[in-house]
Design a protein around this motif. Structure first.
Motif, PDB file in Angstrom:
ATOM      1  N   SER A  42       0.547  -1.399   0.095  1.00  0.00           N
ATOM      2  CA  SER A  42       0.483  -0.097   0.308  1.00  0.00           C
ATOM      3  C   SER A  42       0.750   1.027  -0.081  1.00  0.00           C
ATOM      4  N   ASP A  43       2.473   1.049  -0.243  1.00  0.00           N
ATOM      5  CA  ASP A  43       2.976   2.454   0.513  1.00  0.00           C
ATOM      6  C   ASP A  43       3.513   2.793  -1.465  1.00  0.00           C
ATOM      7  N   PRO A  44       3.002   3.778  -1.768  1.00  0.00           N
ATOM      8  CA  PRO A  44       3.619   3.903  -3.861  1.00  0.00           C
ATOM      9  C   PRO A  44       4.977   4.453  -3.871  1.00  0.00           C
ATOM     10  N   SER A  45       5.957   4.484  -2.444  1.00  0.00           N
ATOM     11  CA  SER A  45       7.314   4.163  -2.465  1.00  0.00           C
ATOM     12  C   SER A  45       8.016   2.931  -2.371  1.00  0.00           C
ATOM     13  N   VAL A  46       7.194   1.787  -2.926  1.00  0.00           N
ATOM     14  CA  VAL A  46       7.415   0.733  -2.648  1.00  0.00           C
ATOM     15  C   VAL A  46       7.864  -0.143  -4.082  1.00  0.00           C
ATOM     16  N   ARG A  47       8.938  -0.097  -4.686  1.00  0.00           N
ATOM     17  CA  ARG A  47       9.405  -0.311  -6.320  1.00  0.00           C
ATOM     18  C   ARG A  47       9.142  -1.757  -6.310  1.00  0.00           C
ATOM     19  N   GLY A  48       9.090  -2.833  -5.281  1.00  0.00           N
ATOM     20  CA  GLY A  48       9.471  -4.122  -5.793  1.00  0.00           C
ATOM     21  C   GLY A  48      10.963  -4.463  -4.793  1.00  0.00           C
ATOM     22  N   VAL A  49      11.290  -5.926  -5.512  1.00  0.00           N
ATOM     23  CA  VAL A  49      12.652  -5.960  -4.661  1.00  0.00           C
ATOM     24  C   VAL A  49      13.969  -6.586  -5.985  1.00  0.00           C
ATOM     25  N   ILE A  50      15.010  -6.712  -5.909  1.00  0.00           N
ATOM     26  CA  ILE A  50      15.382  -7.342  -6.319  1.00  0.00           C
ATOM     27  C   ILE A  50      16.914  -8.329  -5.941  1.00  0.00           C
ATOM     28  N   SER A  51      17.166  -9.457  -6.241  1.00  0.00           N
ATOM     29  CA  SER A  51      17.997 -10.560  -5.267  1.00  0.00           C
ATOM     30  C   SER A  51      20.051  -9.186  -5.908  1.00  0.00           C
ATOM     31  N   LEU A  52      20.375  -9.333  -4.798  1.00  0.00           N
ATOM     32  CA  LEU A  52      21.762  -8.914  -4.817  1.00  0.00           C
ATOM     33  C   LEU A  52      22.847 -10.008  -4.411  1.00  0.00           C
ATOM     34  N   ARG A  53      23.400 -10.784  -5.211  1.00  0.00           N
ATOM     35  CA  ARG A  53      24.384 -11.724  -4.673  1.00  0.00           C
ATOM     36  C   ARG A  53      23.218 -13.063  -3.268  1.00  0.00           C
ATOM     37  N   GLY A  54      21.900 -13.466  -4.045  1.00  0.00           N
ATOM     38  CA  GLY A  54      21.314 -14.232  -3.358  1.00  0.00           C
ATOM     39  C   GLY A  54      20.089 -13.355  -2.979  1.00  0.00           C
ATOM     40  N   LYS A  55      20.987 -12.518  -2.486  1.00  0.00           N
ATOM     41  CA  LYS A  55      19.655 -12.340  -0.429  1.00  0.00           C
ATOM     42  C   LYS A  55      18.359 -11.031  -1.527  1.00  0.00           C
ATOM     43  N   ILE A  56      17.408 -11.643  -1.239  1.00  0.00           N
ATOM     44  CA  ILE A  56      16.695 -10.255  -1.976  1.00  0.00           C
ATOM     45  C   ILE A  56      16.575  -9.290  -0.639  1.00  0.00           C
ATOM     46  N   LEU A  57      16.275  -7.704  -1.897  1.00  0.00           N
ATOM     47  CA  LEU A  57      15.942  -7.034  -0.542  1.00  0.00           C
ATOM     48  C   LEU A  57      14.850  -5.619  -1.225  1.00  0.00           C
ATOM     49  N   PRO A  58      14.333  -5.421  -0.653  1.00  0.00           N
ATOM     50  CA  PRO A  58      13.629  -4.415  -1.383  1.00  0.00           C
ATOM     51  C   PRO A  58      13.794  -3.166  -1.959  1.00  0.00           C
ATOM     52  N   VAL A  59      12.921  -2.732  -2.670  1.00  0.00           N
ATOM     53  CA  VAL A  59      13.858  -1.415  -3.181  1.00  0.00           C
ATOM     54  C   VAL A  59      12.633  -0.151  -3.297  1.00  0.00           C
ATOM     55  N   TYR A  60      13.502   1.011  -2.735  1.00  0.00           N
ATOM     56  CA  TYR A  60      12.329   2.034  -2.592  1.00  0.00           C
ATOM     57  C   TYR A  60      12.917   3.211  -3.456  1.00  0.00           C
ATOM     58  N   ASP A  61      11.351   4.241  -4.182  1.00  0.00           N
ATOM     59  CA  ASP A  61      11.780   4.842  -4.580  1.00  0.00           C
ATOM     60  C   ASP A  61      11.692   6.187  -3.967  1.00  0.00           C
ATOM     61  N   LEU A  62      12.945   6.545  -3.689  1.00  0.00           N
ATOM     62  CA  LEU A  62      13.270   7.995  -2.627  1.00  0.00           C
ATOM     63  C   LEU A  62      12.524   8.708  -3.254  1.00  0.00           C
ATOM     64  N   ALA A  63      12.840   9.178  -4.287  1.00  0.00           N
ATOM     65  CA  ALA A  63      11.680  10.429  -5.083  1.00  0.00           C
ATOM     66  C   ALA A  63      10.112  10.799  -3.933  1.00  0.00           C
ATOM     67  N   THR A  64       9.723   9.451  -5.118  1.00  0.00           N
ATOM     68  CA  THR A  64       8.372   9.438  -4.241  1.00  0.00           C
ATOM     69  C   THR A  64       8.344   9.475  -2.680  1.00  0.00           C
ATOM     70  N   ARG A  65       8.939   8.643  -1.493  1.00  0.00           N
ATOM     71  CA  ARG A  65       8.855   9.451  -0.134  1.00  0.00           C
ATOM     72  C   ARG A  65       9.594  10.162  -0.709  1.00  0.00           C
TER      73      ARG A  65
END
Length: 159
Positions: A42-65
């Motif tokens: 429900s947070d519009p700044s959440v872009r999604g998730v990426i896998s960085l060397r096997g670890k799943i990380l949330p990605v946020y749109d800082l401009a939206t935040r």
């Protein structure tokens, strides 16, 4: 913010016409933008998730935040930020430089700034907003973690 005589290193980046910074001690790395896999939030700044060397990380749109306009994300970067408890990515337009500032170059943030702003760095004639990683990523992570809660629609992070 107490007066500090120690110097601090900051990673300076741009969002639209504005400059922001994060403490280098909390920047894990900077990567090219790749479109995150979308997730329900429900947070519009959440872009999604990426896998960085096997670890799943949330990605946020800082401009939206932060409520600012920004450039085309195809040229953007993702800054991987470490907080006390986790890591997350924030989308920025471009990374400008790494600078060292003294304590007297840092002023307190206006109280209206919210918990995501740690201070304002005066660098020559430039004003660079120093962001608090816990404030910009921690609050959003709380919302993503509570996405199953029925009252999540009532939660809005003030940027």
């Amino acid at each position: 913010m107490p007066e500090e005589t120690l110097s601090r290193q900051l990673v300076v980046f741009s969002l639209g016409e504005e400059e922001y910074a994060l403490p280098i001690t909390q920047v894990h790395e900077i990567i090219r933008f790749t479109e995150p896999r979308s997730v329900a939030s429900s947070d519009p700044s959440v872009r999604g998730v990426i896998s960085l060397r096997g670890k799943i990380l949330p990605v946020y749109d800082l401009a939206t935040r932060l409520g600012v306009e920004h450039a085309d994300v195809s040229e953007a970067k993702i800054v991987i930020v470490e907080t006390a408890e986790d890591m997350a990515g924030v989308v920025v337009d471009d990374v400008e430089e790494v600078i060292t500032i003294d304590g007297e170059q840092l002023d307190e943030a206006p109280t209206a700034g919210g918990r995501g702003i740690d201070g304002i760095a005066k660098i020559g004639d430039r004003l660079v907003v120093l962001l608090d990683p816990e404030g910009i990523v921690g609050a959003a992570a709380d919302i993503v973690a509570s996405a199953d809660a029925p009252e999540v629609d009532d939660l809005r992070v003030a940027a």
